[in-house]
Design a protein around this motif. Structure first.
Motif: not given
Length: 112
Positions: A81-99
């Motif tokens: 799950a941590r890997v997925k959110i990190k990859v998502a944040a890198e690829q979809h930089w236009m969103f702010k990802f918050i855990a």
């Protein structure tokens, strides 16, 4: 032939239904919405493609000050799950990802 079967310690999540932690965070977001601190929130609104046959579904889409935030609510983090959110944040930089993680009476926040 002796085959090992992988046993999952907890039940698989059911898409579209919230666990207790997500329900509590949803109530928190509802209070923020009523107080005017956020403009909108929704649960599992969409999926992001990370790779072939690999997707990430954020728990909550939150609109705050006109910006799109993707909130991931966890009781505890598993490595995938941590890997997925990190990859998502890198690829979809236009969103702010918050855990989001339950911390006593409040919520601990980690940005990616």
């Amino acid at each position: 032939m002796n085959r090992r079967v992988k046993v999952r310690a907890r039940p698989q999540p059911v898409p579209g239904s919230m666990n207790k932690t997500e329900q509590a965070y949803g109530q928190h977001l509802k209070r923020l919405l009523m107080a005017g601190e956020i403009e909108h929130y929704s649960f599992e609104s969409f999926k992001l493609r990370l790779a072939s046959r690999t997707f990430y579904t954020p728990d909550f889409l939150v609109i705050r000050d006109g910006m799109l935030e993707l909130h991931e609510v966890k009781g505890f983090w598993e490595d995938d799950a941590r890997v997925k959110i990190k990859v998502a944040a890198e690829q979809h930089w236009m969103f702010k990802f918050i855990a989001i993680k339950k911390a006593g009476a409040g919520w601990a926040v980690e940005e990616f």
